[in-house]
Design a protein around this motif. Structure first.
Motif, short mmCIF file in Angstrom:
data_model
loop_
_atom_site.label_atom_id
_atom_site.label_comp_id
_atom_site.label_asym_id
_atom_site.label_seq_id
_atom_site.Cartn_x
_atom_site.Cartn_y
_atom_site.Cartn_z
N ARG A 116 -2.74 -2.17 -11.72
CA ARG A 116 -3.13 -2.97 -10.54
C ARG A 116 -3.34 -2.10 -9.30
O ARG A 116 -3.56 -2.62 -8.22
CB ARG A 116 -2.06 -4.03 -10.25
CG ARG A 116 -1.91 -5.06 -11.36
CD ARG A 116 -1.00 -6.22 -10.97
NE ARG A 116 0.23 -5.86 -10.32
CZ ARG A 116 1.41 -5.73 -10.95
NH1 ARG A 116 1.50 -5.90 -12.25
NH2 ARG A 116 2.50 -5.43 -10.27
N CYS A 117 -3.28 -0.79 -9.46
CA CYS A 117 -3.40 0.11 -8.31
C CYS A 117 -4.66 0.96 -8.44
O CYS A 117 -5.09 1.30 -9.54
CB CYS A 117 -2.17 1.00 -8.22
SG CYS A 117 -2.12 2.03 -6.73
N GLU A 118 -5.25 1.28 -7.28
CA GLU A 118 -6.39 2.20 -7.24
C GLU A 118 -6.16 3.22 -6.14
O GLU A 118 -5.49 2.93 -5.14
CB GLU A 118 -7.69 1.45 -6.96
CG GLU A 118 -7.74 0.85 -5.56
CD GLU A 118 -9.10 0.31 -5.18
OE1 GLU A 118 -10.11 0.94 -5.50
OE2 GLU A 118 -9.13 -0.76 -4.55
N LEU A 119 -6.67 4.42 -6.33
CA LEU A 119 -6.69 5.43 -5.28
C LEU A 119 -7.86 5.09 -4.38
O LEU A 119 -9.01 5.34 -4.72
CB LEU A 119 -6.80 6.84 -5.86
CG LEU A 119 -6.79 7.98 -4.84
CD1 LEU A 119 -5.55 7.94 -3.97
CD2 LEU A 119 -6.90 9.33 -5.55
N ALA A 120 -7.58 4.44 -3.27
CA ALA A 120 -8.61 3.87 -2.41
C ALA A 120 -9.36 4.92 -1.61
O ALA A 120 -10.56 4.79 -1.38
CB ALA A 120 -7.99 2.83 -1.47
N GLU A 121 -8.66 5.96 -1.18
CA GLU A 121 -9.32 6.96 -0.33
C GLU A 121 -8.49 8.23 -0.29
O GLU A 121 -7.26 8.19 -0.34
CB GLU A 121 -9.49 6.41 1.08
CG GLU A 121 -10.29 7.30 2.00
CD GLU A 121 -10.55 6.68 3.38
OE1 GLU A 121 -11.39 7.22 4.10
OE2 GLU A 121 -9.93 5.65 3.71
N THR A 122 -9.20 9.35 -0.19
CA THR A 122 -8.57 10.64 0.05
C THR A 122 -9.12 11.17 1.37
O THR A 122 -10.33 11.20 1.58
CB THR A 122 -8.89 11.63 -1.08
OG1 THR A 122 -8.33 11.15 -2.30
CG2 THR A 122 -8.32 13.01 -0.77
N VAL A 129 0.86 -1.19 0.00
CA VAL A 129 0.00 0.00 0.00
C VAL A 129 0.90 1.23 0.00
O VAL A 129 1.93 1.26 0.67
CB VAL A 129 -0.90 0.01 1.26
CG1 VAL A 129 -1.68 1.30 1.37
CG2 VAL A 129 -1.83 -1.18 1.27
N LEU A 130 0.48 2.26 -0.72
CA LEU A 130 1.18 3.54 -0.71
C LEU A 130 0.30 4.56 0.00
O LEU A 130 -0.91 4.62 -0.25
CB LEU A 130 1.45 4.01 -2.14
CG LEU A 130 2.27 3.08 -3.03
CD1 LEU A 130 2.36 3.66 -4.44
CD2 LEU A 130 3.64 2.84 -2.44
N VAL A 131 0.90 5.33 0.88
CA VAL A 131 0.18 6.42 1.55
C VAL A 131 0.94 7.70 1.25
O VAL A 131 2.10 7.85 1.63
CB VAL A 131 0.09 6.19 3.08
CG1 VAL A 131 -0.64 7.35 3.74
CG2 VAL A 131 -0.60 4.87 3.38
N PHE A 182 2.35 -2.79 -5.06
CA PHE A 182 1.26 -1.99 -4.49
C PHE A 182 -0.02 -2.11 -5.32
O PHE A 182 0.00 -2.18 -6.54
CB PHE A 182 1.65 -0.53 -4.32
CG PHE A 182 2.20 0.14 -5.56
CD1 PHE A 182 1.35 0.76 -6.45
CD2 PHE A 182 3.56 0.16 -5.82
CE1 PHE A 182 1.84 1.40 -7.59
CE2 PHE A 182 4.07 0.78 -6.94
CZ PHE A 182 3.21 1.40 -7.83
N THR A 183 -1.13 -2.18 -4.60
CA THR A 183 -2.44 -2.28 -5.24
C THR A 183 -3.39 -1.17 -4.79
O THR A 183 -4.44 -0.98 -5.40
CB THR A 183 -3.11 -3.64 -4.94
OG1 THR A 183 -3.25 -3.79 -3.54
CG2 THR A 183 -2.29 -4.78 -5.52
N LYS A 184 -3.03 -0.47 -3.73
CA LYS A 184 -3.87 0.63 -3.23
C LYS A 184 -2.97 1.81 -2.87
O LYS A 184 -1.87 1.63 -2.38
CB LYS A 184 -4.66 0.22 -2.00
CG LYS A 184 -5.77 -0.76 -2.29
CD LYS A 184 -6.61 -1.01 -1.06
CE LYS A 184 -7.75 -1.96 -1.41
NZ LYS A 184 -8.61 -2.20 -0.27
N ALA A 185 -3.53 2.99 -3.09
CA ALA A 185 -2.88 4.22 -2.68
C ALA A 185 -3.89 5.06 -1.90
O ALA A 185 -5.08 5.05 -2.21
CB ALA A 185 -2.35 4.99 -3.88
N TYR A 186 -3.40 5.73 -0.90
CA TYR A 186 -4.22 6.63 -0.09
C TYR A 186 -3.59 8.01 -0.15
O TYR A 186 -2.37 8.15 -0.22
CB TYR A 186 -4.27 6.16 1.37
CG TYR A 186 -5.02 4.87 1.56
CD1 TYR A 186 -6.34 4.87 1.98
CD2 TYR A 186 -4.41 3.64 1.31
CE1 TYR A 186 -7.05 3.69 2.14
CE2 TYR A 186 -5.10 2.45 1.47
CZ TYR A 186 -6.41 2.49 1.89
OH TYR A 186 -7.11 1.31 2.04
N LEU A 187 -4.42 9.03 -0.10
CA LEU A 187 -3.95 10.41 -0.13
C LEU A 187 -4.41 11.13 1.13
O LEU A 187 -5.60 11.14 1.44
CB LEU A 187 -4.50 11.13 -1.37
CG LEU A 187 -4.25 12.63 -1.45
CD1 LEU A 187 -2.75 12.95 -1.45
CD2 LEU A 187 -4.94 13.21 -2.68
#
Length: 106
Positions: free
Chosen positions: A72-78, A6-8, A39-44
């Motif tokens: 394969r990655c999505e912006l999961a939440e801001t 996961v990326l934050v 990584f499959t999810k990113a958060y901002l």
């Protein structure tokens, strides 16, 4: 970043977009494109002095544009903490609880 699940990302909102340092980091991560990244999810996480919902739109667009390059990655939440312009303004801000709860789910 390559091996992270996961990326934050965190940035202040400058002129309705990401900070220059953050943009440079995204640009320097370009070699990840085309690799077998994990990584499959990113958060901002973003903060600004202004508290209008539109304040963070350009920031989200900048990050979403980078994320869109990785199939394969999505912006999961801001999570946006607006109205933060002075020392102490962040104390008790609802975005802190939102970030905490989201972090527990990662």
């Amino acid at each position: 970043m390559h091996d992270a699940d996961v990326l934050v990302f965190a940035t202040p909102v400058y002129y309705y977009s990401v900070s220059g340092q953050f943009k440079t980091m995204l640009d320097r991560a370009n070699p990840l494109f085309g690799t077998d990244y994990a990584f499959t999810k990113a958060y901002l996480l973003a903060t600004a002095a202004e508290n209008e919902a539109a304040t963070v739109e350009g920031t989200v667009k900048a990050v979403q544009s980078w994320v869109d390059c990785f199939d394969r990655c999505e912006l999961a939440e801001t999570i946006f903490a607006g109205g933060v312009s002075s020392v102490g303004d962040i104390a008790g801000h609802p975005a802190l609880e939102q970030a905490y709860q989201s972090g527990k789910e990662v």
